[in-house]
Design a protein around this motif. Structure first.
Motif, mmCIF file in Angstrom:
data_model
loop_
_atom_site.group_PDB
_atom_site.id
_atom_site.type_symbol
_atom_site.label_atom_id
_atom_site.label_comp_id
_atom_site.label_asym_id
_atom_site.label_seq_id
_atom_site.Cartn_x
_atom_site.Cartn_y
_atom_site.Cartn_z
ATOM 1 N N ALA A 21 0.783 -1.180 -0.098
ATOM 2 C CA ALA A 21 -0.025 0.066 0.075
ATOM 3 C C ALA A 21 0.905 1.218 0.115
ATOM 4 O O ALA A 21 1.927 1.272 0.477
ATOM 5 N N ASN A 28 -4.076 0.040 5.223
ATOM 6 C CA ASN A 28 -4.380 1.441 5.018
ATOM 7 C C ASN A 28 -4.552 2.310 6.457
ATOM 8 O O ASN A 28 -4.070 3.508 6.401
ATOM 9 N N SER A 65 -3.688 0.261 -2.717
ATOM 10 C CA SER A 65 -3.167 -0.801 -1.982
ATOM 11 C C SER A 65 -3.655 -2.130 -2.604
ATOM 12 O O SER A 65 -4.628 -1.972 -3.470
ATOM 13 N N HIS A 99 -5.730 -5.772 2.847
ATOM 14 C CA HIS A 99 -6.516 -4.944 3.811
ATOM 15 C C HIS A 99 -6.987 -5.561 5.007
ATOM 16 O O HIS A 99 -7.288 -4.839 5.946
#
Length: 319
Positions: free
Chosen positions: A222, A250, A240, A245
């Motif tokens: 990212a 992030n 990203s 995730h």
């Protein structure tokens, strides 16, 4: 040239002086003459800034750039410009009348994204308006930033801390992540990564940009590119890899950047954008202040009307 008793100057040096003489405002970098010249050259645009004068006193400026086309002359929002168009500090109605008259003589179409602080006393309903949203954080309140985050962000931050994510500041634009960000949505990037690479190199040479990358086991997953100008910072570009995730990359990246802005004396961090619901939800989760501003447009000719309709049909906002 005189427009409704207000002088419109196209002198670049006068524009530079006018910008430097105005009080600091949140969109400052997008009006800086050197940033404007550099960005226009990279994007294939022609710089055409103007100053609105009352005698010798600058009342307003406009950071106009023009896309050279054989059949139409337009000044529409350049790619990756958060703010673009007239910035008025005095006698707004008279300034807008002068600007409107000037634009109608020189352009077929104008589309602007005004700074939130602009005095938007538009002349009449000839200008179409659309409310836009951005978010602001004050890094001076960094110590309480985590407390203001939503529970989901706090959970992601805890997970990120356990995952051993590392944050690095890099010089090289993470082109692969940028491409992958659009590819997963089956979209074409608005600006080719080779152009962005050159743009970022030039901005870096002038000390106007910092790129932060999150790595998992040494692999970049990212990034966020931050413009910096005086006391302001701008969350300019991001990308990203979706499979990372769940680790909170992030969120961890945002918190690290907030700390860096705080340490370097940034007083206002503009998160640049909130018109896309998913993007707005992410930025809102850090507890910023939501700020509204206007995108406005006017078509001055049949050609301008036709071109704007074509832009919308193709899903384009920018040049």
């Amino acid at each position: 040239m005189l427009r409704n008793n207000k002088l419109i100057s196209e002198d670049p040096e006068l524009y530079r002086q006018a910008v430097s003489g105005f009080p600091d405002f949140v969109g400052s970098i997008f009006y800086d003459y050197d940033f404007l010249v550099l960005s226009a050259a990279i994007l294939g645009l022609k710089v055409h800034p103007i100053v609105i004068l009352d005698g010798s006193e600058p009342l307003g400026i406009a950071n106009l750039v023009v896309k050279a086309r054989p059949a139409i002359k337009s000044c529409t929002i350049p790619h990756h410009f958060q703010y673009y168009g007239p910035l008025i500090h005095g006698k707004p109605r008279e300034c807008w009348e002068a600007i409107d008259s000037y634009l109608s003589d020189h352009f077929d179409l104008a589309v602007f994204s005004l700074v939130p602080e602009t005095e938007g006393d538009f002349i009449d309903d000839r200008w179409l308006r659309r409310k836009r949203v951005t978010f602001r954080l004050e890094p001076a309140a960094f110590e309480t930033l985590r407390d203001r985050c939503t529970d989901d962000v706090k959970n992601k931050l805890n997970k990120a801390a356990r995952s051993g994510i590392e944050i690095e500041q890099v010089k090289e634009f993470p082109r692969a992540i940028y491409r992958a960000t659009f590819a997963r949505h089956k979209l074409k990037p608005p600006v080719d990564d080779s152009i962005l690479h050159r743009w970022i190199e030039n901005l870096d040479d002038r000390g106007l940009i910092k790129i932060f990358v999150a790595k998992v086991q040494g692999v970049p997953v990212a990034f966020r590119a931050q413009l910096r100008y005086g006391r302001f910072a701008y969350d300019w570009l991001a990308g990203s890899l979706p499979e990372y995730h769940p680790l909170g990359v992030n969120q961890f990246l945002m918190l690290h950047i907030g700390r860096d802005h705080f340490d370097r004396g940034v007083q206002l961090w503009d998160l640049c954008g909130g018109d896309v619901p998913a993007v707005a939800d992410f930025k809102r989760s850090f507890g910023p202040t939501q700020v509204s501003h206007y995108e406005i447009e006017r078509r001055f000719s049949f050609r301008g009307n036709l071109y704007r309709s074509l832009m919308k049909f193709r899903g384009r906002r920018n040049v």
